[in-house]
Design a protein around this motif. Structure first.
Motif, PDB file in Angstrom:
ATOM      1  N   THR A  74      60.066 -30.322  -2.814  1.00 34.02           N
ATOM      2  CA  THR A  74      58.644 -30.650  -2.676  1.00 34.02           C
ATOM      3  C   THR A  74      57.786 -29.426  -3.070  1.00 34.02           C
ATOM      4  OG1 THR A  74      58.468 -30.296  -0.555  1.00 34.02           O
ATOM      5  CG2 THR A  74      59.314 -32.618  -0.730  1.00 34.02           C
ATOM      6  N   ARG A  75      56.659 -29.733  -3.172  1.00 40.39           N
ATOM      7  CA  ARG A  75      55.757 -28.417  -3.347  1.00 40.39           C
ATOM      8  C   ARG A  75      55.555 -27.612  -2.216  1.00 40.39           C
ATOM      9  NH1 ARG A  75      51.308 -27.346  -6.415  1.00 40.39           N
ATOM     10  NH2 ARG A  75      51.493 -29.508  -7.775  1.00 40.39           N
ATOM     11  N   GLU A  76      55.479 -28.447  -1.166  1.00 44.21           N
ATOM     12  CA  GLU A  76      55.737 -27.316   0.248  1.00 44.21           C
ATOM     13  C   GLU A  76      56.966 -26.791   0.300  1.00 44.21           C
ATOM     14  OE1 GLU A  76      52.595 -30.341   0.171  1.00 44.21           O
ATOM     15  OE2 GLU A  76      54.981 -30.576  -0.036  1.00 44.21           O
ATOM     16  N   ASP A  82      67.125 -45.072 -13.446  1.00 47.35           N
ATOM     17  CA  ASP A  82      66.497 -45.516 -12.166  1.00 47.35           C
ATOM     18  C   ASP A  82      67.229 -46.909 -11.699  1.00 47.35           C
ATOM     19  OD1 ASP A  82      65.054 -45.483  -9.633  1.00 47.35           O
ATOM     20  OD2 ASP A  82      63.170 -46.392 -10.736  1.00 47.35           O
ATOM     21  N   LYS A  83      67.237 -47.784 -12.681  1.00 47.58           N
ATOM     22  CA  LYS A  83      67.797 -49.011 -12.213  1.00 47.58           C
ATOM     23  C   LYS A  83      69.408 -49.034 -11.884  1.00 47.58           C
ATOM     24  CE  LYS A  83      69.555 -53.569 -14.524  1.00 47.58           C
ATOM     25  NZ  LYS A  83      69.323 -54.064 -15.871  1.00 47.58           N
ATOM     26  N   ARG A  84      70.092 -48.064 -12.521  1.00 45.19           N
ATOM     27  CA  ARG A  84      71.561 -47.766 -12.564  1.00 45.19           C
ATOM     28  C   ARG A  84      71.559 -47.146 -11.060  1.00 45.19           C
ATOM     29  NH1 ARG A  84      73.022 -45.069 -18.089  1.00 45.19           N
ATOM     30  NH2 ARG A  84      72.766 -46.905 -19.283  1.00 45.19           N
ATOM     31  N   ARG A  85      70.510 -45.990 -10.677  1.00 40.41           N
ATOM     32  CA  ARG A  85      70.596 -45.238  -9.509  1.00 40.41           C
ATOM     33  C   ARG A  85      70.503 -45.833  -8.254  1.00 40.41           C
ATOM     34  NH1 ARG A  85      66.286 -42.881  -6.294  1.00 40.41           N
ATOM     35  NH2 ARG A  85      64.900 -44.482  -7.447  1.00 40.41           N
ATOM     36  N   LYS A  86      69.684 -46.991  -8.207  1.00 43.30           N
ATOM     37  CA  LYS A  86      69.642 -47.803  -7.193  1.00 43.30           C
ATOM     38  C   LYS A  86      70.927 -48.744  -6.703  1.00 43.30           C
ATOM     39  CE  LYS A  86      64.461 -48.225  -7.459  1.00 43.30           C
ATOM     40  NZ  LYS A  86      63.388 -49.012  -8.136  1.00 43.30           N
ATOM     41  N   ALA A  87      71.528 -49.174  -8.007  1.00 37.78           N
ATOM     42  CA  ALA A  87      72.568 -49.856  -7.868  1.00 37.78           C
ATOM     43  C   ALA A  87      73.757 -49.161  -7.291  1.00 37.78           C
ATOM     44  CB  ALA A  87      72.871 -50.724  -9.058  1.00 37.78           C
ATOM     45  N   LYS A 138      66.871 -38.163  -6.001  1.00 37.98           N
ATOM     46  CA  LYS A 138      65.541 -38.378  -6.403  1.00 37.98           C
ATOM     47  C   LYS A 138      65.277 -37.889  -7.836  1.00 37.98           C
ATOM     48  CE  LYS A 138      63.744 -39.370  -2.461  1.00 37.98           C
ATOM     49  NZ  LYS A 138      64.999 -39.379  -1.539  1.00 37.98           N
ATOM     50  N   GLY A 139      66.221 -37.407  -8.320  1.00 36.54           N
ATOM     51  CA  GLY A 139      66.060 -36.867  -9.722  1.00 36.54           C
ATOM     52  C   GLY A 139      67.678 -36.707 -10.686  1.00 36.54           C
ATOM     53  N   LEU A 197      63.256 -36.579 -15.129  1.00 35.45           N
ATOM     54  CA  LEU A 197      64.014 -37.439 -14.903  1.00 35.45           C
ATOM     55  C   LEU A 197      64.006 -37.358 -13.222  1.00 35.45           C
ATOM     56  CD1 LEU A 197      67.298 -37.030 -17.103  1.00 35.45           C
ATOM     57  CD2 LEU A 197      65.640 -38.790 -17.346  1.00 35.45           C
ATOM     58  N   ILE A 198      62.852 -37.965 -12.859  1.00 33.34           N
ATOM     59  CA  ILE A 198      62.478 -37.847 -11.401  1.00 33.34           C
ATOM     60  C   ILE A 198      62.056 -39.482 -11.102  1.00 33.34           C
ATOM     61  CG2 ILE A 198      60.733 -37.106  -9.619  1.00 33.34           C
ATOM     62  CD1 ILE A 198      60.971 -34.392 -10.928  1.00 33.34           C
ATOM     63  N   TYR A 199      62.337 -39.854  -9.849  1.00 32.58           N
ATOM     64  CA  TYR A 199      61.979 -41.207  -9.411  1.00 32.58           C
ATOM     65  C   TYR A 199      61.475 -41.330  -8.113  1.00 32.58           C
ATOM     66  CZ  TYR A 199      66.249 -40.913 -12.431  1.00 32.58           C
ATOM     67  OH  TYR A 199      67.032 -40.480 -13.490  1.00 32.58           O
ATOM     68  N   ASP A 200      61.066 -42.624  -7.819  1.00 35.14           N
ATOM     69  CA  ASP A 200      60.284 -42.842  -6.678  1.00 35.14           C
ATOM     70  C   ASP A 200      58.981 -42.058  -6.318  1.00 35.14           C
ATOM     71  OD1 ASP A 200      62.460 -44.488  -5.822  1.00 35.14           O
ATOM     72  OD2 ASP A 200      63.381 -43.176  -4.577  1.00 35.14           O
ATOM     73  N   GLY A 201      58.447 -41.920  -7.351  1.00 30.93           N
ATOM     74  CA  GLY A 201      56.935 -41.653  -7.410  1.00 30.93           C
ATOM     75  C   GLY A 201      56.890 -40.019  -7.060  1.00 30.93           C
TER      76      GLY A 201
END
Length: 392
Positions: free
Chosen positions: A181-183, A297-302, A319-320, A208-212
């Protein structure tokens, strides 16, 4: 034949036995599911291929400047300003034969014998070898699984000595998929600025980063961080251009000049027509990148759900990037295996699933699964892993 000591110091790849066995089994007709790929399973977007073909037809098949063609260096500067809020001049950019080549030249340029480079664990397999080949010393700092494998400012500070030259920050990470994260980056940067050590920011998976999640380049945090950062990036992962071998480094002008001089006496220049393909990648449509990212992202969740459903295996949600780093220590213990290499070898021989043992990344209780392959293959492979764990 007598070989140079530097070559003898290189550690043999922990994955060679698995890779060789997988090839042997495939040649014998076995249905081997490969979950180790470190590259996207999509072809390079057509407009990039077309640009390279056009360049070749127009005679762009000769030498270029060692640091790359001016058009590409300018496009990289524009990309860094647009995407990362960092301002560079073309003289601060060197285009290399892949991001790996950029890293290799960097360590050759900054490391004297005995200099230390801090390498967070888990690490990409080539970091320690590159440092060793530069007569440097990799100093390992372990990121805890509870902290998504990321190191803390306190850990970094404790590892710094009067021999420390730099620290490697790889976000998103190979092999874990972790994103700082930035912090978190601000905390690490503060220590580096205080101690005046370089930050090697490997950002090859930034797209390649996910979940916002937000990708933050540590160089963008402050003028002081900018002065102490070398950004490493390339075309391989975001544009599925692994075989094109185009990467780059951005940083201090004197350092970039030194890296350019190294290239001029080793590789001459990055492949000419591939540079024109890279130019099209940066300046053209990003639609293919977004499509690829959505599929990952679809594969990641599965994959996360399927792996966490196996008793004796657990994993942090990445997350990436396109890797899952799973803890298999309980499954190994249950099966009576002495280490993760033995476990992975048995998985391949009994269930025909090839994946990468974590020992090569400095994490002996883990495995790396790449979801840069079809969902069908992932589901088949993980079903076999589940069967293997349940029966052992």
């Amino acid at each position: 034949m007598k070989l140079a000591k530097r070559v003898a110091q290189i550690t043999p790849s922990k994955t060679l036995a698995i890779t060789a066995k997988a090839k042997e089994l495939r040649s014998e007709g076995y249905d081997v599911v490969g979950l180790g790929a470190g590259e996207p399973d999509f072809n390079t977007p057509q407009h990039i291929i077309d640009a390279a073909v056009k360049a070749m037809k127009e005679g762009q098949t000769k030498y270029t400047a060692a640091a790359g063609i001016p058009e590409l260096k300018k496009a990289i500067c524009e990309k860094l300003q647009r995407d990362n809020n960092i301002t560079y001049k073309p003289s601060q950019i060197v285009v290399c034969n892949g991001a790996k080549h950029a890293l290799y030249n960097l360590f050759q340029a900054i490391v004297d014998p005995g200099d230390e480079i801090i390498v967070p664990i888990p690490y990409w397999v080539s970091y320690p070898e590159m440092i060793t080949l530069a007569d440097g010393v990799p100093v390992f700092v372990e990121g805890s699984e509870e902290n998504e494998f990321k190191i803390t400012p306190e850990q970094l500070r404790a590892a710094i000595t009067d021999k420390t030259r730099a620290v490697i920050i790889n976000s998103p990470s190979n092999p874990t998929g972790s994103v700082y994260t930035r912090e978190e980056l601000e905390g690490l940067a503060q220590v580096c600025i205080e101690k005046q050590i370089l930050m090697v920011s490997d950002e090859i998976y930034e797209k390649l980063i996910y979940d916002g999640q937000e990708h933050v380049s540590i160089a963008s945090l402050s003028p002081e961080a900018y002065e102490l950062t070398v950004v490493i990036n390339g075309m391989s992962k975001p544009y599925s251009m692994t075989g094109w071998r185009i990467g780059y480094a951005a940083g201090n002008e004197a350092l970039i000049k030194a890296m350019t001089n190294l290239s001029s006496h080793s590789t001459s220049n990055p492949t000419t027509f591939a540079q024109y393909g890279a130019l099209a990648a940066l300046e053209g449509s990003q639609e293919s990148l977004e499509m690829m990212k959505a599929e990952f992202d679809k594969r990641r969740k599965a994959v996360v759900k399927l792996m966490n459903d196996i008793e004796g295996i657990h994993c942090v949600e990445p997350k990436g990037a396109f890797y899952l780093f799973a803890n298999v220590s309980e499954a190994m213990k249950k099966g009576g295996y002495s280490d993760v290499d033995e476990w992975a070898q048995a998985l391949l021989e009994k269930e025909y699933v090839a994946l990468i043992p974590g020992s090569g990344f400095g994490a002996p209780n883990h495995i790396r699964i790449s979801y840069a392959t079809s969902l069908e293959q992932l589901e088949k492979g993980i079903a076999r892993i589940k069967k293997f764990v349940e029966e052992n």
